[in-house]
Design an enzyme around this catalytic site. Sequence first.
Site, mmCIF file in Angstrom:
data_model
loop_
_atom_site.group_PDB
_atom_site.id
_atom_site.type_symbol
_atom_site.label_atom_id
_atom_site.label_comp_id
_atom_site.label_asym_id
_atom_site.label_seq_id
_atom_site.Cartn_x
_atom_site.Cartn_y
_atom_site.Cartn_z
ATOM 1 N N ASP A 43 49.162 13.306 21.667
ATOM 2 C CA ASP A 43 48.814 12.209 21.381
ATOM 3 C C ASP A 43 48.456 11.686 22.426
ATOM 4 O OD1 ASP A 43 52.518 12.041 21.504
ATOM 5 O OD2 ASP A 43 50.264 10.610 21.700
ATOM 6 N N ASP A 75 49.010 7.205 20.072
ATOM 7 C CA ASP A 75 50.188 5.992 20.889
ATOM 8 C C ASP A 75 50.484 4.339 20.371
ATOM 9 O OD1 ASP A 75 53.594 6.598 22.476
ATOM 10 O OD2 ASP A 75 51.394 5.681 23.498
ATOM 11 N N GLU A 109 51.034 5.459 15.207
ATOM 12 C CA GLU A 109 51.772 4.635 15.279
ATOM 13 C C GLU A 109 52.173 3.256 15.000
ATOM 14 O OE1 GLU A 109 53.501 4.870 19.840
ATOM 15 O OE2 GLU A 109 55.645 5.179 18.453
ATOM 16 N N HIS A 154 60.482 12.661 19.364
ATOM 17 C CA HIS A 154 60.992 12.060 21.003
ATOM 18 C C HIS A 154 61.901 11.529 21.199
ATOM 19 C CE1 HIS A 154 57.268 10.283 21.103
ATOM 20 N NE2 HIS A 154 56.946 10.459 22.309
ATOM 21 N N ASP A 155 61.690 9.529 20.240
ATOM 22 C CA ASP A 155 61.941 8.626 20.189
ATOM 23 C C ASP A 155 63.079 8.491 20.324
ATOM 24 O OD1 ASP A 155 58.891 7.053 20.358
ATOM 25 O OD2 ASP A 155 59.812 8.133 22.202
#
Length: 577
Positions: free
Chosen positions: A99, A205, A262, A337-338
């Site tokens: 990440d 990210d 992202e 995870h969000d």
Amino acid sequence: PVEKAWWKEAVVYQIYPASYLDSNGDGLGDIKGIISKVPYIKSLGADTIWMSPIFASPQEDMGYDVADYRSIHAPYGTVEDVQRLIDELHTHQMRILMDLVVNHTSDQHDWFRESRKSTSNPKRDWYFWRDPKYDAQGNRREPNNWKSIFGGSAWHFDDATQQYYLALFLPSQPDLNWANEDMRKATYGDMIFWLDRGVDGFRIDSMNLMSKHPDLPDGKVLNDEPYQSGAEFFASGPRMHEYVREMREQVFDKYDIMTVGELGFTKDEKSVSEYVAKDRHELNMLFTGDIVDMDFGPTTKYGRDDFHPRKIRKLTNLWQTVVPKFNGWNTVYLDNHDSGRSLTRYASDAPEYRATAAKMLATYLTTLSGTPFMLQGEEIGMANLSSDYGPDAYIDVEAKNHYNTVLKARGGDESKMSDVMRELSLKARDHGRLPMQWDDSPNAGFTTAEAKPWMTINKDYVDWNVASQVDDPGSVLSFWKESLRLRKRHADLFVYGSYEPVPESSTGEMVFAYRRESHESGQMAVVFLNFSDKEQKVPAEEYKDFSVLLSNHQSQAVFEGQLALVPFGAVVLTQQQ
Ligand code: TEU
């Protein structure tokens, strides 16, 4: 026909390192725990893992606040442990994505410590520092009206140098100034540090927040709140594609890697194509954030519950049809995870439907074109915390900030918070971070019985865990293995095949259906997914001599020209070869 590539055929498994497996009994997951589960992940049929950040960090945003990209958060392990994980995965012909959090750092990062020392420090311009503004009454104000994504102003006053710095997320996550070339070069060095250790790519990210409008203008006033979104000026700014291309030239192109950006806010066809069209030579694919709650638009994720299967259908049709149009590629995912877990959010975790619904969602993810990303636990039908959990179960900064802001506005009266608790029980990021449920021993086999887990373990682990499913041919886990094997065996159909939606006019709004066709063999398959808790009958005259390739309930037949789908039924039909 679509050009083949390993990253198009990959199946990616997202690991949230804090919550995967704790090997030393401190209540927090660690790298050694992940290494011990590589054979399990391989047996599932996933061949790539995306690991959320493991770098040195004060953990205010669970590692998305990086203090040093070249060392590891001590409780997770060491760089040598990560090297062993990389080598272990390569030994199993698997890959790993890191990440890459480079839109901002932690305020504990050496770069920021330097930058804040003085206005003349060489690293001052590596971040956004601006003088205060003053209103008519002479009161000091922030340089613009931007709101942080986690609430409050995006600007924070630094007494030492009497200036504000910008942080779109937490105050402890100052944004890096990508217009500064020295900063970019230093960041490229961090990327190369990991690529030289064998990392096979990056999930980037907040990728499109790295280029902001150079004047940092006020955001459009949408409401009477003190701060406004401002996203029209901090997302996909004027130099965004220049930075992505420079990353390619300076770093990515030297390696055979996968790059996933992202993307926030700008999710229209044109914006997407500019990142993933082959001739743009930028990124392999994106998380477009529409389906899951990463839509940072004016309606915050804690707005009304706006899920409807039509939303999934509309967005899937867009990406499935538009991607081949510009020879691009995309991700296919429903969990990360969000976000709240898709089983609860988009289907049903009610006992009578849970397994069938989880298999229906698995059918969706494994029969579309694009690279599927699954979240740890999705393979066993892990679900959200049930609505009887109180506010203390939610420890993520996003949920806590939201809850406390509303509670304060309501005079601290906890009894007035049921609407907020309902939203949290559907959408909070905590649900995507629940410790993995390995077995029915205390603490779900995630950590030792005596340890205090770092966060809530879903009490349903006694019934929903790997151990109880691994040898059960009818389990969600077994279905995932079967559907991933099917995808691999028929890659020409499900990875590279054409996509044609079956119109909602014929299926009704709760059944999502589409056809896939192989460019090589001409084989055609049709997929029906019932997103409702009602039986749905759909016309299927043209498929009456088709056979069942995959189904999540007893053998599915087409009769009298109709297909009857049980609640959350899923079936894949294909014509005889
Ligand atoms: O997410 C980008 C982001 O904006 C999310 O915080 C999103 O707005 C929110 O989760 C929607 O509910 C990335 C990471 O995925 C997230 O975990 C980090 O908190 C964030 O960036 C900052 O690094």
